[in-house]
Design a protein around this motif. Structure first.
Motif, PDB file in Angstrom:
ATOM      1  N   ARG A  38       0.846  -1.196   0.000  1.00  0.00           N
ATOM      2  CA  ARG A  38       0.000   0.000   0.000  1.00  0.00           C
ATOM      3  C   ARG A  38       0.876   1.239   0.000  1.00  0.00           C
ATOM      4  NH1 ARG A  38      -2.205   3.782   3.694  1.00  0.00           N
ATOM      5  NH2 ARG A  38      -0.872   2.864   5.310  1.00  0.00           N
ATOM      6  N   ILE A  39       0.541   2.190  -0.872  1.00  0.00           N
ATOM      7  CA  ILE A  39       1.211   3.487  -0.920  1.00  0.00           C
ATOM      8  C   ILE A  39       0.121   4.541  -0.897  1.00  0.00           C
ATOM      9  CG2 ILE A  39       2.701   5.012  -2.269  1.00  0.00           C
ATOM     10  CD1 ILE A  39       3.892   2.475  -3.554  1.00  0.00           C
ATOM     11  N   GLN A  40       0.192   5.458   0.079  1.00  0.00           N
ATOM     12  CA  GLN A  40      -0.901   6.418   0.232  1.00  0.00           C
ATOM     13  C   GLN A  40      -0.381   7.735   0.788  1.00  0.00           C
ATOM     14  OE1 GLN A  40      -4.167   4.905   2.550  1.00  0.00           O
ATOM     15  NE2 GLN A  40      -5.598   6.371   1.657  1.00  0.00           N
ATOM     16  N   SER A  41      -0.810   8.821   0.162  1.00  0.00           N
ATOM     17  CA  SER A  41      -0.466  10.147   0.672  1.00  0.00           C
ATOM     18  C   SER A  41      -1.192  10.388   1.985  1.00  0.00           C
ATOM     19  CB  SER A  41      -0.858  11.227  -0.339  1.00  0.00           C
ATOM     20  OG  SER A  41      -0.113  11.092  -1.530  1.00  0.00           O
ATOM     21  N   CYS A  64       7.490   9.434  -2.700  1.00  0.00           N
ATOM     22  CA  CYS A  64       7.616   8.032  -3.084  1.00  0.00           C
ATOM     23  C   CYS A  64       7.596   7.926  -4.605  1.00  0.00           C
ATOM     24  CB  CYS A  64       6.476   7.199  -2.497  1.00  0.00           C
ATOM     25  SG  CYS A  64       6.570   5.439  -2.923  1.00  0.00           S
ATOM     26  N   ILE A  65       8.636   7.319  -5.165  1.00  0.00           N
ATOM     27  CA  ILE A  65       8.688   7.042  -6.603  1.00  0.00           C
ATOM     28  C   ILE A  65       8.217   5.608  -6.813  1.00  0.00           C
ATOM     29  CG2 ILE A  65      10.177   6.804  -8.619  1.00  0.00           C
ATOM     30  CD1 ILE A  65      12.003   8.935  -7.372  1.00  0.00           C
ATOM     31  N   VAL A  66       7.172   5.442  -7.590  1.00  0.00           N
ATOM     32  CA  VAL A  66       6.584   4.120  -7.826  1.00  0.00           C
ATOM     33  C   VAL A  66       7.066   3.616  -9.183  1.00  0.00           C
ATOM     34  CG1 VAL A  66       4.457   2.770  -7.926  1.00  0.00           C
ATOM     35  CG2 VAL A  66       4.576   4.811  -6.473  1.00  0.00           C
ATOM     36  N   ALA A  67       8.127   2.825  -9.165  1.00  0.00           N
ATOM     37  CA  ALA A  67       8.694   2.256 -10.393  1.00  0.00           C
ATOM     38  C   ALA A  67       8.228   0.810 -10.492  1.00  0.00           C
ATOM     39  CB  ALA A  67      10.215   2.352 -10.371  1.00  0.00           C
ATOM     40  N   LEU A 216       1.086  14.093  -9.118  1.00  0.00           N
ATOM     41  CA  LEU A 216       0.334  13.385  -8.077  1.00  0.00           C
ATOM     42  C   LEU A 216       0.846  13.752  -6.688  1.00  0.00           C
ATOM     43  CD1 LEU A 216       0.188   9.860  -9.765  1.00  0.00           C
ATOM     44  CD2 LEU A 216      -1.659  11.550  -9.649  1.00  0.00           C
ATOM     45  N   GLY A 217       1.320  14.985  -6.555  1.00  0.00           N
ATOM     46  CA  GLY A 217       1.796  15.427  -5.251  1.00  0.00           C
ATOM     47  C   GLY A 217       3.081  14.739  -4.855  1.00  0.00           C
ATOM     48  N   SER A 218       3.050  14.022  -3.744  1.00  0.00           N
ATOM     49  CA  SER A 218       4.251  13.378  -3.209  1.00  0.00           C
ATOM     50  C   SER A 218       4.504  12.000  -3.802  1.00  0.00           C
ATOM     51  CB  SER A 218       4.137  13.250  -1.682  1.00  0.00           C
ATOM     52  OG  SER A 218       4.041  14.527  -1.086  1.00  0.00           O
ATOM     53  N   ILE A 219       3.622  11.550  -4.684  1.00  0.00           N
ATOM     54  CA  ILE A 219       3.786  10.253  -5.336  1.00  0.00           C
ATOM     55  C   ILE A 219       4.132  10.486  -6.801  1.00  0.00           C
ATOM     56  CG2 ILE A 219       2.610   8.132  -6.029  1.00  0.00           C
ATOM     57  CD1 ILE A 219       0.979   8.323  -3.466  1.00  0.00           C
ATOM     58  N   HIS A 220       5.152   9.778  -7.281  1.00  0.00           N
ATOM     59  CA  HIS A 220       5.660   9.998  -8.633  1.00  0.00           C
ATOM     60  C   HIS A 220       5.733   8.658  -9.363  1.00  0.00           C
ATOM     61  CE1 HIS A 220       6.988  13.964  -7.104  1.00  0.00           C
ATOM     62  NE2 HIS A 220       7.285  13.265  -6.013  1.00  0.00           N
ATOM     63  N   THR A 237      12.402   8.102 -17.098  1.00  0.00           N
ATOM     64  CA  THR A 237      11.261   8.483 -16.268  1.00  0.00           C
ATOM     65  C   THR A 237      11.602   8.372 -14.784  1.00  0.00           C
ATOM     66  OG1 THR A 237      10.343   6.230 -16.435  1.00  0.00           O
ATOM     67  CG2 THR A 237       9.546   7.878 -18.017  1.00  0.00           C
ATOM     68  N   GLY A 238      12.484   7.429 -14.444  1.00  0.00           N
ATOM     69  CA  GLY A 238      12.952   7.361 -13.064  1.00  0.00           C
ATOM     70  C   GLY A 238      13.757   8.591 -12.696  1.00  0.00           C
ATOM     71  N   ARG A 239      14.606   9.030 -13.629  1.00  0.00           N
ATOM     72  CA  ARG A 239      15.410  10.238 -13.382  1.00  0.00           C
ATOM     73  C   ARG A 239      14.508  11.472 -13.276  1.00  0.00           C
ATOM     74  NH1 ARG A 239      20.741  11.919 -14.128  1.00  0.00           N
ATOM     75  NH2 ARG A 239      20.882  14.052 -13.360  1.00  0.00           N
ATOM     76  N   GLU A 240      13.502  11.553 -14.130  1.00  0.00           N
ATOM     77  CA  GLU A 240      12.578  12.687 -14.077  1.00  0.00           C
ATOM     78  C   GLU A 240      11.815  12.707 -12.754  1.00  0.00           C
ATOM     79  OE1 GLU A 240      10.289  12.015 -17.562  1.00  0.00           O
ATOM     80  OE2 GLU A 240      11.750  12.954 -18.917  1.00  0.00           O
ATOM     81  N   ALA A 241      11.438  11.522 -12.270  1.00  0.00           N
ATOM     82  CA  ALA A 241      10.758  11.453 -10.975  1.00  0.00           C
ATOM     83  C   ALA A 241      11.694  11.902  -9.857  1.00  0.00           C
ATOM     84  CB  ALA A 241      10.268  10.028 -10.720  1.00  0.00           C
ATOM     85  N   ALA A 242      12.964  11.485  -9.936  1.00  0.00           N
ATOM     86  CA  ALA A 242      13.939  11.903  -8.928  1.00  0.00           C
ATOM     87  C   ALA A 242      14.157  13.413  -8.972  1.00  0.00           C
ATOM     88  CB  ALA A 242      15.258  11.169  -9.147  1.00  0.00           C
ATOM     89  N   ASP A 243      14.193  13.985 -10.175  1.00  0.00           N
ATOM     90  CA  ASP A 243      14.349  15.435 -10.304  1.00  0.00           C
ATOM     91  C   ASP A 243      13.158  16.163  -9.684  1.00  0.00           C
ATOM     92  OD1 ASP A 243      16.764  15.134 -11.577  1.00  0.00           O
ATOM     93  OD2 ASP A 243      15.939  15.341 -13.606  1.00  0.00           O
ATOM     94  N   ALA A 244      11.958  15.596  -9.861  1.00  0.00           N
ATOM     95  CA  ALA A 244      10.763  16.207  -9.269  1.00  0.00           C
ATOM     96  C   ALA A 244      10.838  16.184  -7.748  1.00  0.00           C
ATOM     97  CB  ALA A 244       9.511  15.470  -9.752  1.00  0.00           C
TER      98      ALA A 244
END
Length: 248
Positions: A38-41, A64-67, A216-220, A237-244
């Protein structure tokens, strides 16, 4: 990182080097044999429930980066916008069936200079020669090699009804039929099967993109399903999520 000699984007030494490098850098920060359930803001942070064997834990994080594959993300990320949830559930995946072939030749082979060979009418649809990038100097040709036999989509799903032994027998016979020289140098064949091997496009897929790309706020979200599916997209896309995450 990438081989300048490859016809596409290939990681020199094999794509497995990528996660191995991450593992070496992150060390004990990586939890193995652990499933996120489960992953939830929650109040400006993110709660992540995980299970390791019989032990359940909850982690709190700022981001949280969801890969994960789209269908997994749809299952474990809670309270997603309805259109994003629908888009994740709508991504279509096709089967992958592959066989790694270890070869022990001591001289150049007919497939030597070819990275990919289409094989219509065979049990596999394509032969990949990952050792292509190592063959730049024909005067210093090292013994041995590695081939990958691939079948995807419905053909893969049908063959996956067979045992590994039956698949190996069919693949071996067709490889030798395609290249008789292979008969004397096949050392080992190992089958790998993925029911959800890779996402694929279809008419109307583009209508989902806005919902998948929305903040999605704190979820990427990150993964190959966000664009044309390949390792480069997964990494980018992982790098872009990390940059965010860093920008926040």
């Amino acid at each position: 990182m990438w081989s300048k000699h490859s016809p596409g984007r290939n990681l020199v030494g094999g794509s497995a080097l990528f996660p191995l490098a991450l593992s070496e850098r992150l060390g004990k920060k990586i939890l193995y044999d652990t499933q996120a359930t489960r992953i939830q803001s929650a109040d400006g942070s993110v709660e992540v429930d995980v299970v390791a064997g019989t032990t359940r834990s909850t982690f709190m994080a700022r981001h949280c980066i969801v890969a994960a594959p789209a269908f997994v993300a749809a299952q474990i990320v809670k309270d997603l916008p309805s259109d994003t949830l629908h888009a994740l559930k709508s991504i279509r995946y096709g089967a992958f069936l592959t066989a790694a072939v270890l070869t022990a030749e001591t001289a150049p082979m007919p497939w030597e200079r070819h990275y990919a060979i289409s094989t219509p009418g065979r049990a596999f649809s394509t032969i990949f020669n990952q050792a292509t990038t190592l063959r730049e100097d024909p005067t210093n040709r090292q013994p041995g090699g590695s081939l990958m036999l691939f079948r995807g989509a419905k053909g893969a799903a049908q063959l996956m009804q067979l045992s590994d032994r039956e698949i190996v027998e069919r693949f071996r016979a067709d490889l030798i039929a395609e290249f008789p020289e292979a008969a004397s140098c096949i050392s080992e064949i190992v089958v790998q099967r993925w029911e959800a091997g890779a996402p694929y496009s279809w008419p109307g897929r583009g209508t989902l993109q806005a919902a998948l790309a929305r903040p999605l706020g704190s979820i990427h979200l990150a993964g190959d399903y966000l664009e044309f599916p390949n390792m480069e997209v997964a990494a980018r896309t992982g790098r872009e999520a990390a940059d965010a995450v860093r920008s926040n």
